[in-house]
Write an enzyme that holds these catalytic residues in place. Structure first.
Site, PDB file in Angstrom:
ATOM      1  N   GLU A   1      -2.468  -5.710   5.654  1.00  0.00           N
ATOM      2  CA  GLU A   1      -1.439  -6.259   6.443  1.00  0.00           C
ATOM      3  C   GLU A   1      -1.196  -8.028   5.808  1.00  0.00           C
ATOM      4  O   GLU A   1      -0.917  -8.728   6.621  1.00  0.00           O
ATOM      5  CB  GLU A   1      -1.740  -6.391   7.887  1.00  0.00           C
ATOM      6  N   GLY A   2      -1.424  -8.003   4.777  1.00  0.00           N
ATOM      7  CA  GLY A   2      -1.219  -9.101   4.105  1.00  0.00           C
ATOM      8  C   GLY A   2      -2.583 -10.002   3.713  1.00  0.00           C
ATOM      9  O   GLY A   2      -3.410 -10.109   4.711  1.00  0.00           O
TER      10      GLY A   2
END
Length: 596
Positions: free
Chosen positions: A439-440
């Site tokens: 997620e990043g």
């Protein structure tokens, strides 16, 4: 090797003394979160996670998910465990009652999810994605989509995914090429390939609901031309029963460093005529909706850092108590358990203190999320939402980086045996590694924190947080004792370092963004450590209040001692990190690319 015991004592302490569960329960819609109800939920979750999920952790890692003929089968025991998970209603805990959820606060769900992740991270990834997909559909889905998908997803009968990443488009979503062709009947045919799709296929539930990013034929270039579509594995008939197989298949699964029981899928959409999907929300607004899922997932991944740190700590303590190796530095000629060696105790306390700090921060952010949603005062909702937005990249980035460090320490406590798979310590280290990327990456979280959450608003929210930290430091001043003086002094140094780094960011971001960006990750680490120190200071004050009230429980002196250790050892890094943020840009950018 696969044992796990939920730290219920600390969870209840954080919920009651730091996160303010009583205040959350007083908000409209959260009345069910009474103390006896929350206690019963956590107790039952502890039994389920220790008795059902934890025993599958090592075996699932060894067997792994298996792929054949465009379908994935889960390791032995996972399907049955998921059946119990659904039957006991765990998936619906914090979901909207309008669609079959239980409507409990996020702060209660956070504590339960921590247990899922500590006991079996690979298993926990399935409901993580489902809950994110539910949030996106609740935000932007049509009434028909909500009625068709949400009841079965909330019940856990159907699971959900995020289909974002493509071979040429990792974090650069502007490069997405998957296309969606309108059919004139309200449906689209989706074509493309997606990679790294967690639980893109499995045999635990009867249907999988994919949320897919794609472009319509006349979409503008870049991120402004991305739409979101719901694409079920099996098409759903108007009466809710399952229809024909959709043209969305897992064509392979990745062979990964860790989380072997979690299938990470390569998804092919439209190889046989097009995967049928329907638009979610407005055309070209897909990225906005997907970020709802991503924010929920970023918080949940932060919990993974906390959870793996807790499990690594539990295993390390158990081993250190049993392993006899070497003589004591003084006072014994015989061999002693390694927990008596000072450096082992230092490592164990580094693990314990940071786990407790991460838990306190995560639960406090979850409680603020609840207040942002349900507080009767609009100004309080706005203030709490600003706090949540600021803290999400910290919970995600700092907790996962710290979780990796604690898993490393867990191996180190085991010594040579930590490098051997049979002890279980190595699995935590392997499983933890993905969390700083999910997620990043940490760099993405740090740039989001520095740019969107601080520079864009001139540091208003973080300055308010610093004000709350200063109030905690003042609270410590009323307590007598060297340990409280040390905690107060360390928190004061942390506040000064965080203030100096924040002032630099606000002043320089507009004129020299590259130099400021060099210090983004150090700043995130600085903020995480100081926020953790703030939480541990609050915990020390609350524990002393209990002692002062005459409560004789060894938990409270231990909490104060742990906060003192955090102040002396973890907070020692703040001055150097602040210097790295303020002064490190020029030297980093001075290097010519040819030097790399």
């Amino acid at each position: 090797m696969s044992s796990y015991t939920a730290p219920l004592k600390d969870m209840h302490f954080v919920l009651t003394e730091l996160a303010g569960i009583d205040k959350v329960a007083a908000m409209p819609g959260y009345e069910e979160a009474a103390p006896d109800v929350v206690e019963a939920i956590l107790d039952e979750s502890a039994k389920f996670t220790s008795g059902v999920l934890a025993p599958l952790n090592a075996s699932g890692d060894q067997e792994g998910a298996q792929w054949a003929d465009k379908a994935v089968s889960m390791p032995k025991g996972f399907k049955e465990a998921y059946g119990q998970f659904v039957e006991n209603g765990w998936n619906a805990l914090s979901c909207n009652p309008a669609h079959g959820g239980q409507g409990l606060p996020k702060v209660v769900s956070a504590a339960v999810q921590e247990m899922w992740k500590s006991s079996n991270m690979a298993f926990s990834l399935c409901p993580l994605l489902t809950l994110g997909a539910i949030e996106a559909l609740e935000l932007a889905g049509t009434d028909a989509q909500k009625a068709m998908y949400l009841p079965s997803m909330i019940a856990g009968k159907w699971t959900g995914t995020m289909n974002i990443t493509e071979p040429q488009a990792g974090s650069d979503l502007a490069a997405i090429r998957s296309r969606a062709e309108p059919q004139g009947d309200g449906t689209y045919r989706i074509f493309g390939q997606k990679i790294f799709i967690t639980y893109g296929d499995h045999d635990m539930a009867e249907n999988t609901i994919h949320l897919v990013l794609a472009r319509t034929p006349d979409a503008p270039e870049g991120v402004k031309g991305i739409s979101l579509f719901v694409v079920p594995k099996f098409l759903v008939k108007p009466d809710g029963s399952l229809g024909e197989r959709n043209d969305a298949y897992c064509v392979s699964i990745e062979h990964k460093l860790g989380i072997h029981a979690s299938p990470t899928c390569v998804m092919a959409l439209g190889d046989s005529g097009g995967a049928v999907g329907t638009l979610v929300g407005k055309e070209n607004d897909g990225l906005k909706y997907m970020f709802v899922m991503m924010n929920a997932a970023r918080f949940a991944v932060g919990l993974e850092g906390l959870a793996i740190g807790e499990s690594a700590y539990q295993h390390a303590v158990a081993y250190a108590r049993e392993r006899v190796q070497g003589r004591a530095i003084e006072g014994s000629a015989a061999g002693v358990a390694i927990i008596q060696h000072p450096d082992i105790r230092r490592m164990l306390m580094l693990m314990r203190s940071q786990v407790e700090a991460m838990r306190a921060l995560a639960y406090s952010v979850a409680a603020a999320h609840d207040a942002a949603a349900r507080h009767p005062d609009a100004a309080e909702r706005t203030r709490n939402q600003a706090f949540v937005d600021l803290m999400i990249p910290v919970v995600k980035g700092w907790s996962t980086e710290t979780g990796n460090e604690l898993a490393y320490l867990g191996v180190q406590v085991h010594g040579g045996m930590g490098f051997i798979e049979e002890t279980g310590a190595a699995q935590f280290m392997r499983d933890a590694r993905i969390t700083t990327i999910y997620e990043g990456t940490t760099g993405i979280q740090a740039n989001d924190l520095m740019g969107r959450k601080i520079a864009r608003e001139g540091g208003a929210t973080i300055k308010a947080v610093i004000g709350m930290m200063q109030q905690t430091r003042d609270d410590l001043a009323r307590l007598s004792g060297a340990e409280f003086a040390a905690i107060a002094a360390a928190l004061g140094r942390g506040i000064e370092a965080l203030q100096a780094a924040t002032d630099y960011i606000v002043a320089q971001y507009g004129s020299d963004v590259r130099a400021v960006a060099v210090g983004a990750v150090p700043f995130l680490r600085l903020m995480g450590i100081v926020c953790g120190g703030w939480m541990m200071a609050r915990a020390a004050v609350a524990a002393q209040d209990k002692i002062g009230a005459g409560i004789d429980d060894p938990f409270y002196p231990a909490k104060i001692a742990t906060a003192h250790f955090y102040a002396d050892h973890v907070m020692a890094a703040v001055a150097g990190l602040a210097q790295e943020v303020v002064q490190g840009g020029a030297s980093a950018l001075a290097l010519d690319e040819a030097m790399f």
